[in-house]
Design a protein around this motif. Sequence first.
Motif, PDB file in Angstrom:
ATOM      1  N   ASP A  46      51.624  28.984  33.068  1.00 52.72           N
ATOM      2  CA  ASP A  46      50.758  29.837  32.260  1.00 52.72           C
ATOM      3  C   ASP A  46      49.427  29.159  31.984  1.00 52.72           C
ATOM      4  O   ASP A  46      49.235  27.974  32.286  1.00 52.72           O
ATOM      5  N   PHE A  47      48.509  29.902  31.385  1.00 56.38           N
ATOM      6  CA  PHE A  47      47.177  29.394  31.048  1.00 56.38           C
ATOM      7  C   PHE A  47      46.589  30.334  30.005  1.00 56.38           C
ATOM      8  O   PHE A  47      47.162  31.385  29.701  1.00 56.38           O
ATOM      9  N   GLU A  48      45.429  29.965  29.474  1.00 62.40           N
ATOM     10  CA  GLU A  48      44.768  30.798  28.473  1.00 62.40           C
ATOM     11  C   GLU A  48      43.468  31.354  29.043  1.00 62.40           C
ATOM     12  O   GLU A  48      42.447  30.674  29.096  1.00 62.40           O
ATOM     13  N   ALA A  49      43.516  32.581  29.503  1.00 64.58           N
ATOM     14  CA  ALA A  49      42.345  33.287  30.025  1.00 64.58           C
ATOM     15  C   ALA A  49      42.731  34.741  30.203  1.00 64.58           C
ATOM     16  O   ALA A  49      43.916  35.098  30.165  1.00 64.58           O
ATOM     17  N   SER A  50      41.746  35.599  30.383  1.00 60.03           N
ATOM     18  CA  SER A  50      42.014  37.011  30.598  1.00 60.03           C
ATOM     19  C   SER A  50      40.987  37.574  31.566  1.00 60.03           C
ATOM     20  O   SER A  50      39.937  36.979  31.818  1.00 60.03           O
ATOM     21  N   TRP A  51      41.298  38.734  32.108  1.00 59.49           N
ATOM     22  CA  TRP A  51      40.405  39.392  33.046  1.00 59.49           C
ATOM     23  C   TRP A  51      39.124  39.833  32.330  1.00 59.49           C
ATOM     24  O   TRP A  51      39.164  40.263  31.183  1.00 59.49           O
ATOM     25  N   THR A  52      38.002  39.702  33.028  1.00 59.37           N
ATOM     26  CA  THR A  52      36.702  40.003  32.440  1.00 59.37           C
ATOM     27  C   THR A  52      36.021  41.123  33.210  1.00 59.37           C
ATOM     28  O   THR A  52      36.011  41.135  34.450  1.00 59.37           O
ATOM     29  N   VAL A  53      35.436  42.040  32.470  1.00 60.07           N
ATOM     30  CA  VAL A  53      34.640  43.129  33.037  1.00 60.07           C
ATOM     31  C   VAL A  53      33.176  42.683  33.051  1.00 60.07           C
ATOM     32  O   VAL A  53      32.680  42.163  32.044  1.00 60.07           O
ATOM     33  N   PRO A  54      32.451  42.842  34.159  1.00 58.55           N
ATOM     34  CA  PRO A  54      31.067  42.368  34.199  1.00 58.55           C
ATOM     35  C   PRO A  54      30.129  43.154  33.296  1.00 58.55           C
ATOM     36  O   PRO A  54      30.107  44.380  33.310  1.00 58.55           O
ATOM     37  N   THR A  55      29.384  42.416  32.495  1.00 61.65           N
ATOM     38  CA  THR A  55      28.281  42.927  31.681  1.00 61.65           C
ATOM     39  C   THR A  55      27.122  41.951  31.918  1.00 61.65           C
ATOM     40  O   THR A  55      27.311  40.887  32.513  1.00 61.65           O
ATOM     41  N   PRO A  56      25.913  42.265  31.438  1.00 69.05           N
ATOM     42  CA  PRO A  56      24.820  41.307  31.606  1.00 69.05           C
ATOM     43  C   PRO A  56      25.139  39.924  31.037  1.00 69.05           C
ATOM     44  O   PRO A  56      24.610  38.924  31.510  1.00 69.05           O
ATOM     45  N   ALA A  98      31.199  47.658  36.392  1.00 71.79           N
ATOM     46  CA  ALA A  98      32.264  47.491  35.396  1.00 71.79           C
ATOM     47  C   ALA A  98      33.602  48.012  35.888  1.00 71.79           C
ATOM     48  O   ALA A  98      34.657  47.481  35.514  1.00 71.79           O
ATOM     49  N   ASP A  99      33.584  49.046  36.716  1.00 70.99           N
ATOM     50  CA  ASP A  99      34.823  49.592  37.269  1.00 70.99           C
ATOM     51  C   ASP A  99      34.995  49.237  38.735  1.00 70.99           C
ATOM     52  O   ASP A  99      35.819  49.824  39.434  1.00 70.99           O
ATOM     53  N   ARG A 100      34.227  48.248  39.192  1.00 72.46           N
ATOM     54  CA  ARG A 100      34.282  47.889  40.608  1.00 72.46           C
ATOM     55  C   ARG A 100      34.619  46.420  40.817  1.00 72.46           C
ATOM     56  O   ARG A 100      35.225  46.057  41.819  1.00 72.46           O
ATOM     57  N   ILE A 101      34.212  45.565  39.878  1.00 71.30           N
ATOM     58  CA  ILE A 101      34.493  44.131  39.977  1.00 71.30           C
ATOM     59  C   ILE A 101      35.145  43.666  38.684  1.00 71.30           C
ATOM     60  O   ILE A 101      34.660  43.957  37.593  1.00 71.30           O
ATOM     61  N   ARG A 102      36.239  42.938  38.807  1.00 72.27           N
ATOM     62  CA  ARG A 102      36.872  42.281  37.670  1.00 72.27           C
ATOM     63  C   ARG A 102      37.193  40.846  38.088  1.00 72.27           C
ATOM     64  O   ARG A 102      37.513  40.594  39.252  1.00 72.27           O
ATOM     65  N   MET A 103      37.095  39.905  37.162  1.00 76.57           N
ATOM     66  CA  MET A 103      37.350  38.510  37.504  1.00 76.57           C
ATOM     67  C   MET A 103      38.101  37.821  36.377  1.00 76.57           C
ATOM     68  O   MET A 103      37.812  38.046  35.207  1.00 76.57           O
ATOM     69  N   ILE A 104      39.050  36.987  36.758  1.00 76.21           N
ATOM     70  CA  ILE A 104      39.723  36.126  35.796  1.00 76.21           C
ATOM     71  C   ILE A 104      39.475  34.689  36.231  1.00 76.21           C
ATOM     72  O   ILE A 104      39.686  34.338  37.391  1.00 76.21           O
ATOM     73  N   THR A 105      38.989  33.869  35.310  1.00 74.28           N
ATOM     74  CA  THR A 105      38.637  32.481  35.606  1.00 74.28           C
ATOM     75  C   THR A 105      39.586  31.555  34.862  1.00 74.28           C
ATOM     76  O   THR A 105      39.598  31.536  33.621  1.00 74.28           O
ATOM     77  N   PRO A 156      37.801  49.094  44.011  1.00 73.11           N
ATOM     78  CA  PRO A 156      37.739  47.990  43.050  1.00 73.11           C
ATOM     79  C   PRO A 156      38.138  46.671  43.700  1.00 73.11           C
ATOM     80  O   PRO A 156      39.009  46.633  44.582  1.00 73.11           O
ATOM     81  N   VAL A 157      37.511  45.588  43.259  1.00 71.19           N
ATOM     82  CA  VAL A 157      37.814  44.255  43.778  1.00 71.19           C
ATOM     83  C   VAL A 157      38.110  43.330  42.596  1.00 71.19           C
ATOM     84  O   VAL A 157      37.328  43.263  41.636  1.00 71.19           O
ATOM     85  N   GLY A 158      39.217  42.629  42.672  1.00 71.76           N
ATOM     86  CA  GLY A 158      39.593  41.664  41.640  1.00 71.76           C
ATOM     87  C   GLY A 158      39.539  40.248  42.196  1.00 71.76           C
ATOM     88  O   GLY A 158      40.014  39.998  43.304  1.00 71.76           O
ATOM     89  N   ILE A 159      38.953  39.331  41.441  1.00 69.70           N
ATOM     90  CA  ILE A 159      38.826  37.942  41.854  1.00 69.70           C
ATOM     91  C   ILE A 159      39.595  37.046  40.886  1.00 69.70           C
ATOM     92  O   ILE A 159      39.377  37.094  39.672  1.00 69.70           O
ATOM     93  N   VAL A 160      40.504  36.237  41.427  1.00 64.56           N
ATOM     94  CA  VAL A 160      41.155  35.183  40.656  1.00 64.56           C
ATOM     95  C   VAL A 160      40.390  33.902  40.970  1.00 64.56           C
ATOM     96  O   VAL A 160      40.483  33.358  42.072  1.00 64.56           O
ATOM     97  N   SER A 161      39.592  33.429  40.021  1.00 69.23           N
ATOM     98  CA  SER A 161      38.709  32.278  40.228  1.00 69.23           C
ATOM     99  C   SER A 161      39.356  31.031  39.654  1.00 69.23           C
ATOM    100  O   SER A 161      39.609  30.950  38.451  1.00 69.23           O
ATOM    101  N   THR A 162      39.610  30.057  40.525  1.00 65.44           N
ATOM    102  CA  THR A 162      40.372  28.894  40.101  1.00 65.44           C
ATOM    103  C   THR A 162      39.823  27.651  40.795  1.00 65.44           C
ATOM    104  O   THR A 162      40.287  27.265  41.869  1.00 65.44           O
ATOM    105  N   SER A 163      38.784  27.039  40.203  1.00 62.87           N
ATOM    106  CA  SER A 163      38.054  25.936  40.830  1.00 62.87           C
ATOM    107  C   SER A 163      37.768  24.828  39.815  1.00 62.87           C
ATOM    108  O   SER A 163      37.847  25.047  38.608  1.00 62.87           O
TER     109      SER A 163
END
Length: 478
Positions: free
Chosen positions: A159-169, A140-147, A193-200
């Motif tokens: 702009d776009f509609e999305a926000s950064w997400t903290v990993p949970t199950p 939760a404090d090591r990986i964050r991702m925004i898709t 910490p590692v942040g991923i901007v996912s855009t696919s």
Amino acid sequence: MKRIITLGIVLLASVMPAAGKVDVASIFSDGMVLQQQCKVRIRGISDCKTVEIIPSWGETQLVKVHDGRWEASIETPAASYEKQTLTCKDSDSQIVFDDLLIGEVWICSGQSNMYMPLRGYSGQPVAGSFETALEAPRYADRIRMITLPKRAAETPQSDFEASWTVPTPQTALAMSATAYFFAKTLTEALDLPVGIVSTSWGGSAIEAWMSPDDLREMGYDVERINTDPKIEERRQCSKLYNGLIAPVEGFAARGFVWYQGESNLKTADRYAEQMERMVRFWREKWSDKQARMPFIYVQIAPYENKNADDIDAALLMEAQIDASERIANSHIVCTTDTGEKSCIHPSDKQTVGRRIAAQALRRSYGVKLPDDAVEGVRFERAEFANGQATVTFRNAKYGLTPQGEAIAGFELAGADGIFHPAEGRIVKSRPQVTVTSPEVPEPVAVRYAFRNFIPTNLHNTLGQAVLPFRSDRPAANR
């Protein structure tokens, strides 16, 4: 994202629209990761004359507003797990971003194999997804991702509609599996910490991610293609750059990861140039003319497509290998051993993520890794004598495996140019394989993994597979 609006604005809201409300581009939200030790560009809007930028780790910055828009550049400290905040305020309102981390940021893009979430697709699982989701709270404090949501656009969007997400199950299952396994390996190796901007977008063609000017220079009729109702938007010129890259262009990051190519099998002859132009275009938008941001990309995995014996996919893989010679600071990740004959979305995303991370660790973070641990095994030369081919490889300093077993995936051709299945045998203590076939008594050409799908089993001693090759490639195509 937490908004705090002053009492004066609240009282006026019943009689007129709120004026002066500060706002920020959507790439900024609670839970985000900012690239460490660099200048991070932040932009937004306001009706006031100035905006204050208040990072919890540094000094307040006062920024002037021009025509309702403002932009600032803030210095970030060294990465850590310490939670930070970032406040943006004008005279009437403010936004406070909480749970912010400083770390390493990567832009991950491509088509369906990059988009494929940890939960998989219908009938197409991701290996290890259940165990990975269960342990997600540890990250939760090591990986964050925004898709970014899938969006094609005629013009560059801001702009776009999305926000950064903290990993949970639950949330981890919706994250890009390839990007998640990459980030997981990276954070464990770096302890940052590692942040991923996912855009696919699945099924997208490389043309959709390129500059329209580059496409016109390559002979594309951009206007005709983009108004043809028979061509999907995800395959039209520049529309995914406009909708999925432009909104985050310039967001400070360490580098790019790209996993695409399946939709361009029929245009392999121009794919290397397309990649070269696309990378140059992206780097320009990130003000990276010196190519300091590595471009790490994944070889498309073997898959039968319409006919396993065709070579369309092999030609595209060959073009991807060529691209590594054309693009500065670019690095290909080999997946010859991860493909599945009847599924274009192979389940083994962990191996891919780890191999991407190995490239990143060596290229961006100075981790001492030998070529054998990072690079796919490459064809160096072939010699023909005594009814066999002897193939020598690079990136196999400590030899090849499996020793003493038949090596699958080779083919030989004689003077007639017709390839036949062949058997390989590793030369003990050397990075070489001898290849023979009873149907080709006098071979003049050898190739490996050069079909849409063909079983293979050759690796170096550190587990890297062999990139597809053909010794008889026409000189004009090199």
